[in-house]
Design an enzyme around this catalytic site. Structure first.
Site, PDB file in Angstrom:
ATOM      1  N   TYR A  34       0.844  -1.202   0.000  1.00 10.31           N
ATOM      2  CA  TYR A  34       0.000   0.000   0.000  1.00 10.31           C
ATOM      3  C   TYR A  34       0.876   1.248   0.000  1.00 10.31           C
ATOM      4  O   TYR A  34       0.668   2.179  -0.778  1.00 10.31           O
ATOM      5  CB  TYR A  34      -0.906  -0.011   1.230  1.00 10.31           C
ATOM      6  CG  TYR A  34      -1.807   1.191   1.353  1.00 10.31           C
ATOM      7  CD1 TYR A  34      -2.984   1.287   0.602  1.00 10.31           C
ATOM      8  CD2 TYR A  34      -1.495   2.233   2.214  1.00 10.31           C
ATOM      9  CE1 TYR A  34      -3.814   2.388   0.706  1.00 10.31           C
ATOM     10  CE2 TYR A  34      -2.323   3.338   2.329  1.00 10.31           C
ATOM     11  CZ  TYR A  34      -3.478   3.412   1.577  1.00 10.31           C
ATOM     12  OH  TYR A  34      -4.302   4.502   1.682  1.00 10.31           O
TER      13      TYR A  34
ATOM     14  N   ALA B  95       4.011   1.483  -0.941  1.00  9.24           N
ATOM     15  CA  ALA B  95       4.726   1.556  -2.219  1.00  9.24           C
ATOM     16  C   ALA B  95       3.815   2.059  -3.332  1.00  9.24           C
ATOM     17  O   ALA B  95       4.236   2.818  -4.208  1.00  9.24           O
ATOM     18  CB  ALA B  95       5.291   0.182  -2.574  1.00  9.24           C
TER      19      ALA B  95
ATOM     20  N   LYS C 212       1.416   4.144  -3.013  1.00  9.82           N
ATOM     21  CA  LYS C 212       1.243   5.582  -2.858  1.00  9.82           C
ATOM     22  C   LYS C 212       2.410   6.336  -3.499  1.00  9.82           C
ATOM     23  O   LYS C 212       2.215   7.379  -4.115  1.00  9.82           O
ATOM     24  CB  LYS C 212       1.130   5.954  -1.378  1.00  9.82           C
ATOM     25  CG  LYS C 212      -0.141   5.452  -0.727  1.00  9.82           C
ATOM     26  CD  LYS C 212      -1.372   5.975  -1.436  1.00  9.82           C
ATOM     27  CE  LYS C 212      -2.651   5.474  -0.812  1.00  9.82           C
ATOM     28  NZ  LYS C 212      -3.850   5.881  -1.563  1.00  9.82           N
TER      29      LYS C 212
END
Length: 199
Positions: free
Chosen positions: A76, A78, A80
């Site tokens: 998650y 990564a 972003k």
């Protein structure tokens, strides 16, 4: 912002059944946009009704924006970082089209994803500690993020492009640390509070 700010525009909003997506749906509709609301749970129909009651135009689309995704905590985070890079490269790729690409990096906001933490903080009398690592010392509400989305999408911000805007009470202005939360303890406390209320 005036109510006719987005007149003639169409806004596609995913996750529109709750939280930030639902708040954005109403904000965009009230500003004059026609909105297409996507959601996987079926709650998109409720959001469409909410928009229509407010005098806006809306259509629903059953979809899962999280498909070719399945992000856990590391993935998650990564993803972003990937979003921020995507915003920059997409803005460049769309050069000359008049299409702007921006992202909102939301901080601690009360949504379905953070419900467990909000419920735990309230159940233990620690609601004031929500978002305590940012300079404003508080959590955000979906409407605050929706306001920024409307602001970035509107003609009055036509020169903002290729940016990832942090909206988190100033969290990104420093290097805050916080203790790791014991999720089992959270579940135990909430279960005890539910049992106490039921009894």
């Amino acid at each position: 912002m005036t109510q006719v700010l987005m007149t003639g525009q169409v806004a596609m909003i995913t996750g529109a059944g709750s939280g930030i997506g639902r708040a954005a749906a109403l904000k965009f509709a009230v500003a004059g946009a026609r909105v297409v609301l996507g959601e996987v749970t079926g709650a998109e129909e409720d959001a469409v009704e909410m928009v229509r009651v407010a005098g806006g135009q809306a259509a629903s689309l059953r979809m899962d924006a999280g498909n070719r995704a399945n992000a856990g905590s590391v993935a998650y985070s990564a993803s972003k970082a990937g979003v921020m890079n995507l915003v920059q490269t997409a803005a460049q790729d769309l050069r000359g089209t008049g299409i702007r690409v921006n992202a909102i990096c939301a901080g601690v906001v009360e949504t379905g994803m953070t419900k467990l933490y909000y419920d735990f903080s309230r159940a233990t009398g620690n609601e004031q500690r929500l978002g305590h690592t940012n300079p404003l010392e508080g959590g955000g509400q979906p409407e605050e993020i929706a306001d920024v989305a409307l602001f970035l999408s509107s003609p009055i911000k036509s020169y903002v492009n290729g940016q990832a805007l942090a909206v988190g009470g100033g969290l990104s202005s420093g290097h805050p640390t916080a203790p790791r939360i014991d999720l089992q303890l959270v579940e135990q406390v909430l279960a005890a509070k539910r049992a106490e209320t039921a009894g």
